[in-house]
Design a protein around this motif. Structure first.
Motif, mmCIF file in Angstrom:
data_model
loop_
_atom_site.group_PDB
_atom_site.id
_atom_site.type_symbol
_atom_site.label_atom_id
_atom_site.label_comp_id
_atom_site.label_asym_id
_atom_site.label_seq_id
_atom_site.Cartn_x
_atom_site.Cartn_y
_atom_site.Cartn_z
ATOM 1 N N GLY A 18 0.842 -1.108 -0.155
ATOM 2 C CA GLY A 18 -0.163 0.066 -0.128
ATOM 3 C C GLY A 18 0.765 1.328 0.052
ATOM 4 N N VAL A 19 2.116 1.333 -0.038
ATOM 5 C CA VAL A 19 3.065 2.362 -0.232
ATOM 6 C C VAL A 19 3.181 2.688 -1.657
ATOM 7 N N ARG A 20 3.582 3.994 -1.873
ATOM 8 C CA ARG A 20 3.824 4.409 -3.195
ATOM 9 C C ARG A 20 5.536 4.588 -3.404
ATOM 10 N N GLU A 21 6.198 4.564 -2.646
ATOM 11 C CA GLU A 21 7.688 4.609 -2.614
ATOM 12 C C GLU A 21 8.407 4.337 -1.402
ATOM 13 N N GLY A 43 5.880 -5.856 -6.404
ATOM 14 C CA GLY A 43 4.218 -6.661 -6.282
ATOM 15 C C GLY A 43 4.061 -7.213 -5.155
ATOM 16 N N ASN A 44 2.803 -7.384 -4.876
ATOM 17 C CA ASN A 44 2.007 -8.184 -3.524
ATOM 18 C C ASN A 44 2.930 -7.655 -2.421
ATOM 19 N N GLY A 45 3.300 -6.201 -2.475
ATOM 20 C CA GLY A 45 3.565 -5.402 -1.153
ATOM 21 C C GLY A 45 5.389 -5.656 -0.852
ATOM 22 N N TRP A 46 5.967 -6.384 -1.662
ATOM 23 C CA TRP A 46 7.607 -6.419 -1.675
ATOM 24 C C TRP A 46 8.239 -5.318 -2.406
ATOM 25 N N TRP A 47 9.354 -4.810 -1.835
ATOM 26 C CA TRP A 47 10.152 -4.186 -2.461
ATOM 27 C C TRP A 47 11.580 -4.594 -2.365
ATOM 28 N N SER A 48 12.574 -4.162 -3.433
ATOM 29 C CA SER A 48 13.954 -4.678 -3.496
ATOM 30 C C SER A 48 14.751 -3.590 -4.010
ATOM 31 N N ALA A 49 16.154 -3.797 -3.516
ATOM 32 C CA ALA A 49 17.012 -2.861 -4.199
ATOM 33 C C ALA A 49 18.477 -3.989 -4.035
ATOM 34 N N VAL A 50 19.407 -3.597 -4.950
ATOM 35 C CA VAL A 50 20.843 -4.194 -4.838
ATOM 36 C C VAL A 50 21.752 -2.990 -4.867
#
Length: 106
Positions: A18-21, A43-50
């Motif tokens: 539910g967050v935008r950033e 998607g599905n609430g998951w965020w990632s970065a490397v």
């Protein structure tokens, strides 16, 4: 959650539907702390970065729509006057055949 890959990169994963950033703010952003690491929505609430971060001990937080969150699955956490921080310990990468070859290709 954080994972250190065999080639020394740090993978960050964060769940916040539910967050935008989502961005990662930490002392590894120095000398430009105004440039947090942007995370990609999976998607599905998951965020990632490397990210590639030099060996050392660092403090960080996730910023989801400007609100700070701690990563309890990181190396550790600590309480400060400003609130809780996540701790990330990046070990010195020992040379192996695999990462020597990767450096030669890069």
């Amino acid at each position: 959650m954080t994972t250190i890959t065999s080639d020394g990169r740090i993978e960050f994963r964060f769940y916040r539907p539910g967050v935008r950033e989502v961005r990662i703010m930490g002392d590894f952003n120095a000398p430009r702390p105004v440039d947090p690491i942007a995370m990609r929505h999976e998607g599905n609430g998951w965020w990632s970065a490397v990210a590639t971060i030099a060996a050392g001990d660092y403090r960080f937080r996730y910023l989801a729509d400007g609100q700070a969150f701690v990563d309890y699955a990181a190396t550790g956490v600590e309480q400060t006057k400003m609130g809780w921080n996540s701790i990330l310990t990046v070990p010195k990468l020992e040379p192996t055949h695999q990462n020597i070859k990767a450096k030669q290709v890069a």
